[in-house]
Design an enzyme around this catalytic site. Structure first.
Site, PDB file in Angstrom:
ATOM      1  N   ASP A 265     -42.760   8.582  -3.212  1.00 61.18           N
ATOM      2  CA  ASP A 265     -43.592   8.447  -4.407  1.00 61.18           C
ATOM      3  C   ASP A 265     -44.070   9.844  -4.822  1.00 61.18           C
ATOM      4  O   ASP A 265     -44.891  10.441  -4.127  1.00 61.18           O
ATOM      5  CB  ASP A 265     -44.785   7.539  -4.067  1.00 61.18           C
ATOM      6  N   ASP A 266     -43.542  10.353  -5.894  1.00 57.68           N
ATOM      7  CA  ASP A 266     -43.832  11.727  -6.338  1.00 57.68           C
ATOM      8  C   ASP A 266     -43.292  12.760  -5.334  1.00 57.68           C
ATOM      9  O   ASP A 266     -43.826  13.864  -5.222  1.00 57.68           O
ATOM     10  CB  ASP A 266     -45.339  12.004  -6.511  1.00 57.68           C
TER      11      ASP A 266
ATOM     12  N   ARG B 138     -38.764   3.572 -11.688  1.00 56.72           N
ATOM     13  CA  ARG B 138     -38.384   2.540 -10.705  1.00 56.72           C
ATOM     14  C   ARG B 138     -37.611   1.404 -11.368  1.00 56.72           C
ATOM     15  O   ARG B 138     -36.726   0.800 -10.763  1.00 56.72           O
ATOM     16  CB  ARG B 138     -39.632   2.005  -9.993  1.00 56.72           C
TER      17      ARG B 138
ATOM     18  N   LYS C 108     -44.126   0.064  -2.027  1.00 55.60           N
ATOM     19  CA  LYS C 108     -44.448   0.084  -3.455  1.00 55.60           C
ATOM     20  C   LYS C 108     -43.348  -0.526  -4.312  1.00 55.60           C
ATOM     21  O   LYS C 108     -42.196  -0.117  -4.236  1.00 55.60           O
ATOM     22  CB  LYS C 108     -44.703   1.527  -3.891  1.00 55.60           C
TER      23      LYS C 108
ATOM     24  N   HIS D 211     -44.159  -1.942  -8.058  1.00 58.82           N
ATOM     25  CA  HIS D 211     -44.619  -1.373  -9.326  1.00 58.82           C
ATOM     26  C   HIS D 211     -43.698  -1.644 -10.519  1.00 58.82           C
ATOM     27  O   HIS D 211     -43.646  -0.848 -11.457  1.00 58.82           O
ATOM     28  CB  HIS D 211     -44.836   0.150  -9.163  1.00 58.82           C
TER      29      HIS D 211
ATOM     30  N   HIS E  91     -47.835  10.533  -2.646  1.00 60.92           N
ATOM     31  CA  HIS E  91     -48.623  10.403  -3.881  1.00 60.92           C
ATOM     32  C   HIS E  91     -50.052  10.896  -3.634  1.00 60.92           C
ATOM     33  O   HIS E  91     -50.567  10.785  -2.525  1.00 60.92           O
ATOM     34  CB  HIS E  91     -48.636   8.916  -4.247  1.00 60.92           C
TER      35      HIS E  91
ATOM     36  N   ASP F 158     -39.198   8.932  -7.366  1.00 60.30           N
ATOM     37  CA  ASP F 158     -39.278   8.369  -8.721  1.00 60.30           C
ATOM     38  C   ASP F 158     -39.455   9.422  -9.809  1.00 60.30           C
ATOM     39  O   ASP F 158     -39.001   9.257 -10.937  1.00 60.30           O
ATOM     40  CB  ASP F 158     -40.399   7.321  -8.803  1.00 60.30           C
ATOM     41  N   ASN F 159     -40.164  10.507  -9.491  1.00 59.30           N
ATOM     42  CA  ASN F 159     -40.428  11.550 -10.488  1.00 59.30           C
ATOM     43  C   ASN F 159     -40.891  12.810  -9.766  1.00 59.30           C
ATOM     44  O   ASN F 159     -40.990  12.818  -8.545  1.00 59.30           O
ATOM     45  CB  ASN F 159     -41.481  11.083 -11.516  1.00 59.30           C
TER      46      ASN F 159
ATOM     47  N   ARG G 186     -44.641  15.822 -12.359  1.00 60.81           N
ATOM     48  CA  ARG G 186     -44.699  14.420 -12.795  1.00 60.81           C
ATOM     49  C   ARG G 186     -45.180  14.262 -14.239  1.00 60.81           C
ATOM     50  O   ARG G 186     -46.151  14.900 -14.633  1.00 60.81           O
ATOM     51  CB  ARG G 186     -45.659  13.670 -11.860  1.00 60.81           C
TER      52      ARG G 186
END
Ligand SMILES: *[C@@H]1O[C@H](CO)[C@@H](O)[C@H](O)[C@H]1NC(C)=O
Ligand SMILES: *[C@@H]1O[C@H](CO)[C@@H](O)[C@H](O)[C@H]1NC(C)=O
Ligand SMILES: *[C@@H]1O[C@H](CO)[C@@H](O)[C@H](O)[C@H]1NC(C)=O
Ligand SMILES: *[C@@H]1O[C@H](CO)[C@@H](O)[C@H](O)[C@H]1NC(C)=O
Length: 462
Positions: A31-32, A74, A123, A125, A182, A274-275, A283
């Site tokens: 995540d990030d 996602r 996660k 989302h 994150h 994801d980013n 991000r």
């Protein structure tokens, strides 16, 4: 091995893998997460788990998300369609309330229909539920995200529970959504900026039995080129590294689980994020730091590729075609908003498997490889601004190999920037979209194509 036996052996492998009767898939999403690992030349942040996976993977150096934001990215990972096609333009949770179109056929839905057991831990989302169903689901919808996304012991236990349910004759698809690395300063400041203290065993922090926290001093960390070198940034990055370490140890736990359940050698493993990282230009930004992703693809069918690096352009929308290819499944024939749905990504298996040379892929062919190729001689069925048309109106030119790469993403100027003379970058040409337009000839010179790489931050459908 004797020739005949060898042929039989290869045929067996083909049955097992090419025709997708036995293979499984494990997708690991940070995540990030960014490039803070030795795999991508950061020698300070320790990631033994990822390093181990990289030694069993092809390592992509030019992988990009379709959008630098969590839920939309996602949704593209799990549907193979970029956010502006699958409907998830923004964040899914609470007040944001974005969802994919109800008719969308997502990866878990397709796999479920094909009898493959699907599981998600951590996660998720994305939504709605009916579009992204998993047979086994333990996510932020059932538990607090810090627990199910950061407590790697709990995640391991849940993943193990899922794997124990897989019968001998079943295939599985397991998606692990780490919430690390994150930030968490805005929701749980008591655990530190990156939840780096959550579960570290200190008083009041709880304990995560499988996590051995690694600490860094602000002096030793590496400040990325897009972040200002200030004491505050340095202490943030030191905390981020500790949290990356938790995800990394989680990655190792998942691989150990595969091994324990006898699936290390029949499972395709993908690691990405994801980013970009949650720092300036990262991000939510259309700069390289926001759009670039780490990307490891580990196939037991590609030992000769293990540890190799590829400069091939890779997009997160390639994950769905890759996974379908691995299982030997076709993408379904259906319509969304009155249009036949077609995947724009491509399978990455040829790059990860033994019989395909990484070198030969860096050819003209790679130009066809990514993005949307639109024939603008034909009337497009969507509005296109006059400015774009003007640019496209010029005479096509031959594109020197490799010159079109995402270097364009680093440019910030509005208007048009030229890279060489074939690729133009446009910002806000179509409402708030970002276009990189490249004209090139096919290798044979028989056809001229226009390649458009589009990243959407807004909601213009295309
Ligand atoms: C890492 O360094 C090696 C050796 O200098 C180089 O070949 C490679 O491209 C670098 N990778 C990245 C992602 O910067
Ligand atoms: C993490 O999960 C394990 C196993 O469920 C539990 O024993 C432990 O208390 C959890 N730690 C935290 C910080 O929630
Ligand atoms: C592009 O579209 C035009 C008009 O429909 C058609 O004549 C032409 O063959 C197409 N070109 C390619 C390369 O597909
Ligand atoms: C493609 O473009 C080249 C110029 O780069 C031109 O000579 C050629 O005729 C074009 N081919 C077609 C099929 O339009």
């Amino acid at each position: 091995m004797r020739p005949l036996l060898f042929v039989v052996f290869i045929s067996l492998l083909m049955c097992v893998f090419t025709h997708g009767k036995k293979g499984n898939v494990l997708v690991l999403i940070g995540d990030d997460a960014g490039f803070e690992t030795a795999i991508y030349n950061n020698s300070v942040c320790q990631t033994p788990g990822l390093n181990y996976l990289a030694r069993r993977s092809i390592i992509f150096e030019n992988a990009f998300t379709s959008v630098s934001s969590c839920s939309p990215s996602r949704s593209a990972i799990l549907s193979g369609l970029p956010q502006h096609q699958n409907g998830m333009y923004g964040l899914h949770n609470t007040v944001h309330h974005f969802n994919s179109f109800t008719e969308l056929k997502s990866l878990p839905l397709i796999l479920q229909k094909a009898g493959i057991k699907t599981g998600i831990v951590g996660k998720k989302h994305v939504g709605p539920e009916a579009v992204y169903p998993f047979d086994f689901e333990v996510t932020e919808e059932q538990m607090a995200i810090n627990k199910i996304g950061r407590n790697i012991t709990l995640m391991k236990d849940k993943a193990s529970e899922f794997l124990s349910q897989i019968r001998h004759d079943q295939q599985f698809f397991l998606y692990i959504g780490f919430h690390d690395p994150h930030r968490c300063g805005s929701t749980n400041p008591e655990y530190g900026q990156f939840c780096e203290k959550f579960g570290n065993g200190e008083p009041g922090m709880g304990i995560i039995p499988d996590w051995k926290p690694v600490h860094y001093s602000p002096e030793e960390i590496v400040v990325p080129y897009h972040v200002q070198d200030t004491p505050k940034a340095r202490s943030d990055i030191a905390a981020q590294y500790t949290t990356i370490g938790r995800m990394d140890q989680g990655v190792k736990l998942m691989l150990q689980l595969l091994e324990k359940h006898g699936h290390l050698d029949d499972t395709l493993v993908i690691f990405t994020s994801d980013n970009g990282i949650p720092f300036p230009s990262g991000r939510t930004n259309l700069y390289s730091a926001g759009m670039s992703e780490p990307f490891l693809l580990s196939s037991p069918m590609g030992k000769s590729k293990w540890g190799q690096r590829s400069k091939e352009l890779v997009s997160l929308v390639d994950i769905v075609p890759t996974v379908l290819d691995w299982y030997g499944l076709e993408y379904p024939d259906y319509e969304l908003q009155g249009h036949k749905v077609q995947l724009t990504g491509q399978t990455l298996l040829p790059l990860a498997h033994d019989d395909y040379s990484v070198e030969s892929s860096s050819s003209q062919a790679s130009l066809f490889y990514k993005s949307i190729i639109i024939n603008l001689t034909a009337q497009p069925d969507y509005p296109i601004s006059q400015k774009v048309q003007r640019v496209l109106g010029g005479p096509p030119k031959m594109l020197p190999i490799g010159s079109h790469r995402h270097c364009s993403l680093m440019d910030d100027t509005a208007e048009v920037s030229k890279f060489g003379y074939e690729t133009v970058l446009m910002r806000n040409a179509l409402s708030d979209q970002f276009l990189s337009i490249t004209k090139f000839n096919s290798a044979s010179g028989q056809k001229n194509y226009t390649l458009i790489t589009m990243m959407t931050m807004g909601s213009s459908p295309l």
